[in-house]
Design a protein around this motif. Structure first.
Motif, PDB file in Angstrom:
ATOM      1  N   UNK A  78       0.886  -1.191   0.555  1.00 18.03           N
ATOM      2  CA  UNK A  78      -0.291   0.238   0.012  1.00 18.03           C
ATOM      3  C   UNK A  78       0.979   1.105  -0.338  1.00 18.03           C
ATOM      4  N   UNK A  79       2.254   1.054   0.962  1.00  8.95           N
ATOM      5  CA  UNK A  79       2.933   2.478   0.678  1.00  8.95           C
ATOM      6  C   UNK A  79       3.413   2.425  -0.134  1.00  8.95           C
ATOM      7  N   UNK A  80       4.113   1.509  -0.683  1.00  4.48           N
ATOM      8  CA  UNK A  80       4.630   1.498  -2.173  1.00  4.48           C
ATOM      9  C   UNK A  80       3.835   2.223  -3.686  1.00  4.48           C
ATOM     10  N   UNK A  81       2.175   1.211  -3.056  1.00  2.00           N
ATOM     11  CA  UNK A  81       1.482   2.510  -4.375  1.00  2.00           C
ATOM     12  C   UNK A  81       1.340   3.794  -4.625  1.00  2.00           C
ATOM     13  N   UNK A  82       0.936   4.413  -2.316  1.00  2.00           N
ATOM     14  CA  UNK A  82       1.778   5.698  -2.771  1.00  2.00           C
ATOM     15  C   UNK A  82       2.618   6.408  -3.210  1.00  2.00           C
ATOM     16  N   UNK A  83       3.925   5.792  -3.482  1.00  2.00           N
ATOM     17  CA  UNK A  83       4.895   6.693  -3.885  1.00  2.00           C
ATOM     18  C   UNK A  83       4.614   6.254  -5.599  1.00  2.00           C
ATOM     19  N   UNK A  84       4.301   5.599  -5.440  1.00  5.51           N
ATOM     20  CA  UNK A  84       3.832   4.982  -7.210  1.00  5.51           C
ATOM     21  C   UNK A  84       2.410   6.314  -7.865  1.00  5.51           C
ATOM     22  N   UNK A  85       1.727   6.925  -6.560  1.00  4.66           N
ATOM     23  CA  UNK A  85       0.268   7.668  -6.756  1.00  4.66           C
ATOM     24  C   UNK A  85       1.258   9.428  -7.132  1.00  4.66           C
ATOM     25  N   UNK A  86       2.002   9.288  -5.855  1.00 10.38           N
ATOM     26  CA  UNK A  86       2.828  10.700  -5.765  1.00 10.38           C
ATOM     27  C   UNK A  86       2.997  11.067  -7.358  1.00 10.38           C
ATOM     28  N   UNK A  87       4.031  10.171  -7.854  1.00 11.14           N
ATOM     29  CA  UNK A  87       5.159   9.734  -9.002  1.00 11.14           C
ATOM     30  C   UNK A  87       4.254  10.202 -10.725  1.00 11.14           C
ATOM     31  N   UNK A  88       2.956  10.123 -10.164  1.00  6.20           N
ATOM     32  CA  UNK A  88       1.876   9.528 -11.396  1.00  6.20           C
ATOM     33  C   UNK A  88       1.832   8.541 -12.285  1.00  6.20           C
ATOM     34  N   UNK A 118      -6.729  -5.681  -5.080  1.00  7.86           N
ATOM     35  CA  UNK A 118      -7.619  -4.735  -4.496  1.00  7.86           C
ATOM     36  C   UNK A 118      -6.230  -3.783  -4.128  1.00  7.86           C
ATOM     37  N   UNK A 119      -5.293  -4.640  -2.934  1.00  5.81           N
ATOM     38  CA  UNK A 119      -3.747  -3.218  -2.934  1.00  5.81           C
ATOM     39  C   UNK A 119      -3.418  -2.638  -4.223  1.00  5.81           C
ATOM     40  N   UNK A 120      -3.562  -2.565  -5.687  1.00  2.00           N
ATOM     41  CA  UNK A 120      -2.870  -2.441  -6.538  1.00  2.00           C
ATOM     42  C   UNK A 120      -3.833  -1.291  -7.457  1.00  2.00           C
ATOM     43  N   UNK A 121      -5.575  -1.616  -6.232  1.00  2.00           N
ATOM     44  CA  UNK A 121      -6.134  -1.478  -7.445  1.00  2.00           C
ATOM     45  C   UNK A 121      -6.414  -1.021  -8.844  1.00  2.00           C
ATOM     46  N   UNK A 122      -6.402  -2.270  -9.025  1.00  2.00           N
ATOM     47  CA  UNK A 122      -6.777  -3.069 -10.341  1.00  2.00           C
ATOM     48  C   UNK A 122      -8.475  -3.870 -10.570  1.00  2.00           C
TER      49      UNK A 122
END
Length: 162
Positions: A78-88, A118-122
């Motif tokens: 989940x935290x990794x996905x947050x980092x990816x979100x910040x990078x677009x 679920x965790x990758x929101x895909x």
């Protein structure tokens, strides 16, 4: 689009639950690790971080930190996905291979896919998980541990989903 690959392996140890893809599997041995030892999620995190050019899981969640002792690896994902979100970035798809002589993983694959979706929101169709043995060769074949390989495709949030 960016492609990333990840790898992780842990040895078996008694007295710990076996967790793969966020699923607890009934088996007498678990993974020796600082966290919960979920090699599937660790390999996946490395693939995601690598595709985004954000180093690796050990950089972000060092095993020298008490904060990550026995942590549920789904929290790390989940935290990794947050980092990816910040990078677009968003996930296009993931292809994951678990290498284990035992236990038999096929009964658990769909649950793992559901957790990762679920965790990758895909959508579920974007997550593929396979299990294989090494026909008795190497550390996994001798039943000493489990390894996992993951490959991901990231795309920018503005791209159309695959």
């Amino acid at each position: 689009m960016r492609i990333g690959q990840g790898y992780d392996a842990h040895r078996f140890t008694p007295g710990r639950p076996l967790i793969l893809g966020g699923v607890e599997i009934d088996y007498p041995l678990g993974m020796e690790a600082h966290s919960d030892g979920d090699v599937l999620i660790h390999a996946l995190c490395d693939a995601l971080l690598g595709a985004a050019g954000l180093r690796d899981i050990g950089y972000h969640f060092p095993d020298s930190s008490a904060e990550y002792k026995n942590i549920d690896s789904r929290h790390l994902l989940t935290r990794v996905m947050g980092l990816l979100d910040k990078e677009g970035w968003m996930l296009g798809n993931a292809d994951i291979t678990v290498v284990a002589q035992a236990p038999k993983l096929s009964p658990h694959i769909e649950s793992m896919r559901e957790h990762m979706s679920e965790d990758l929101r895909t959508p579920l169709k974007n997550i593929n998980i396979k299990a294989t043995t090494t026909e008795g060769m190497g550390f996994a074949g001798r039943g000493e541990g489990i390894a996992c390989y993951a490959v991901v495709l990231l795309q920018t949030v503005t791209d159309q989903p695959l």
